[in-house]
Design a protein around this motif. Structure first.
Motif, PDB file in Angstrom:
ATOM      1  N   THR A  42     -10.746   3.109  -6.487  1.00 11.35           N
ATOM      2  CA  THR A  42      -9.746   2.487  -5.577  1.00 11.35           C
ATOM      3  C   THR A  42      -8.155   3.629  -4.574  1.00 11.35           C
ATOM      4  O   THR A  42      -9.233   4.734  -4.270  1.00 11.35           O
ATOM      5  N   ARG A  47       3.088   2.362  -6.072  1.00  9.96           N
ATOM      6  CA  ARG A  47       2.205   1.969  -4.852  1.00  9.96           C
ATOM      7  C   ARG A  47       0.736   0.898  -5.370  1.00  9.96           C
ATOM      8  O   ARG A  47       0.767   0.447  -5.900  1.00  9.96           O
ATOM      9  N   GLU A  95      -6.678  12.232  -7.899  1.00  6.83           N
ATOM     10  CA  GLU A  95      -6.766  11.732  -6.940  1.00  6.83           C
ATOM     11  C   GLU A  95      -7.128  12.781  -5.903  1.00  6.83           C
ATOM     12  O   GLU A  95      -6.674  14.071  -5.058  1.00  6.83           O
ATOM     13  N   HIS A 128      -5.087  -4.870  -5.895  1.00 11.21           N
ATOM     14  CA  HIS A 128      -4.916  -5.348  -7.381  1.00 11.21           C
ATOM     15  C   HIS A 128      -4.020  -4.332  -8.109  1.00 11.21           C
ATOM     16  O   HIS A 128      -3.700  -3.697  -8.528  1.00 11.21           O
ATOM     17  N   ASP A 135       1.347   0.202  -8.964  1.00  7.68           N
ATOM     18  CA  ASP A 135       0.508   1.335  -9.968  1.00  7.68           C
ATOM     19  C   ASP A 135       1.922   1.475 -10.865  1.00  7.68           C
ATOM     20  O   ASP A 135       2.941   1.116 -10.434  1.00  7.68           O
ATOM     21  N   GLU A 136       1.655   2.345 -11.672  1.00 14.36           N
ATOM     22  CA  GLU A 136       2.772   3.111 -12.679  1.00 14.36           C
ATOM     23  C   GLU A 136       4.281   3.875 -11.953  1.00 14.36           C
ATOM     24  O   GLU A 136       4.775   4.304 -11.821  1.00 14.36           O
ATOM     25  N   GLN A 137       3.229   4.324 -10.523  1.00 18.59           N
ATOM     26  CA  GLN A 137       4.442   4.795  -9.312  1.00 18.59           C
ATOM     27  C   GLN A 137       4.882   3.878  -8.358  1.00 18.59           C
ATOM     28  O   GLN A 137       5.470   4.395  -7.305  1.00 18.59           O
ATOM     29  N   MET A 173      -0.939  11.766 -11.085  1.00 14.92           N
ATOM     30  CA  MET A 173      -1.802  11.003 -11.661  1.00 14.92           C
ATOM     31  C   MET A 173      -2.604  12.338 -10.849  1.00 14.92           C
ATOM     32  O   MET A 173      -3.741  12.711 -10.082  1.00 14.92           O
ATOM     33  N   ARG A 177      -4.772   4.094  -3.545  1.00 20.67           N
ATOM     34  CA  ARG A 177      -3.309   3.402  -3.569  1.00 20.67           C
ATOM     35  C   ARG A 177      -2.575   4.286  -2.106  1.00 20.67           C
ATOM     36  O   ARG A 177      -2.766   5.186  -1.951  1.00 20.67           O
ATOM     37  N   ILE A 215      -2.299  -0.872  -4.668  1.00 20.35           N
ATOM     38  CA  ILE A 215      -3.452  -0.430  -4.958  1.00 20.35           C
ATOM     39  C   ILE A 215      -4.628  -1.494  -4.586  1.00 20.35           C
ATOM     40  O   ILE A 215      -4.623  -3.047  -4.655  1.00 20.35           O
TER      41      ILE A 215
END
Length: 265
Positions: free
Chosen positions: A21, A59, A4, A52, A55-57, A1, A23, A61
């Motif tokens: 945010t 992790r 970062e 929240h 995420d797509e990995q 991403m 991660r 949020i």
């Protein structure tokens, strides 16, 4: 991403900032922790990040909480009486906000529950997991080790880290009488009851024993972060502090007869 930013600290986890945010690696305990953070937000406790999702990995949020954390050697602003009192008051507000928390069915925690389960302990209340602004603690972060337990279980470890209750020869060490005075301030700021005051020093020893045992278990299981802690001698340092607490228990317990003039308790 993209964009970062690796955050300082993170002695066990790789933590990055993405915009507003954070991660962090998720674990089996993450769903329960996220429900806890939602409960804190609903109770109006502002001293913790909001969650929240994932995420797509894979992790978790969380909100990025602006401010500074403090690690050894502590800066002067993290060593002040005002910071110590504010930390005790923040911990009391956190515990009070969790007193009616109902864990979801089948909830998993990083550490098993400790009886009596009066509150949800943070599990690692320390200057490095506390966000400071203008020299005062305003929020706790890194709730991975949260688990049900008695108030004094968290208070004792927080006192170890914030007073700090370390051998005076160590970095950030203070004379024993000064530790006793600051321990009284911290307990007073929290509003700790007499029974828990009597148990605090012994509980701090138990927490350190638990920490050393956990460190060795994780290192033996191949956890590189904990193996690194053992390799640099963190376990030996904690064992030295254990001996310090045993040697000076009477002096430290006398300090617990003090009351913080700011606590109103």
């Amino acid at each position: 991403m993209a964009d970062e930013e690796v955050l300082a600290g993170g002695g066990v986890n790789h933590v990055v900032r993405v915009g507003d945010t954070v991660r962090r690696p998720a674990g089996p305990w993450t769903p329960a922790v996220h429900v806890l953070l939602g409960h804190l937000a609903a109770r109006g406790f502002a001293g913790a990040p909001r969650s929240h999702g994932i995420d797509e990995q894979g992790r978790e949020i969380l909100d990025f909480v602006p401010g500074l954390t403090a690690d050894c050697p502590l800066p002067g602003w993290a060593r002040s009486d005002d910071a110590l009192v504010a930390a005790g008051e923040l911990l009391r507000r956190y515990h009070d906000a969790t007193a009616d928390f109902e864990a979801p069915p089948g909830a998993e925690w990083y550490f098993p529950a400790v009886s009596p389960a009066e509150v949800i302990c943070h599990g690692d209340v320390a200057t490095y997991n506390c966000v400071f602004r203008e020299g005062l603690p305003v929020a706790f972060i890194d709730f991975d080790t949260a688990h049900p337990g008695p108030r004094v279980w968290d208070v004792a470890y927080a006192a170890y880290r914030f007073v700090p209750l370390t051998d005076p020869r160590h970095a950030d060490g203070r004379p024993v009488e000064e530790q006793a005075r600051r321990l009284g301030l911290f307990a007073g700021a929290y509003g700790l009851g007499e029974e828990d005051r009597a148990a605090l020093v012994e509980t701090a020893r138990t927490r350190l024993e638990h920490l050393v045992r956990h460190m060795h278990e994780r290192a033996a299981a191949g956890d590189e972060a904990f193996a690194g802690h053992v390799a640099r001698g963190d376990d030996v340092s904690y064992e030295c502090d254990l001996a310090h607490l045993t040697r000076h228990e009477a002096v430290l317990r006398r300090g617990l007869t003090c009351r913080s003039p700011r606590s109103g308790r």
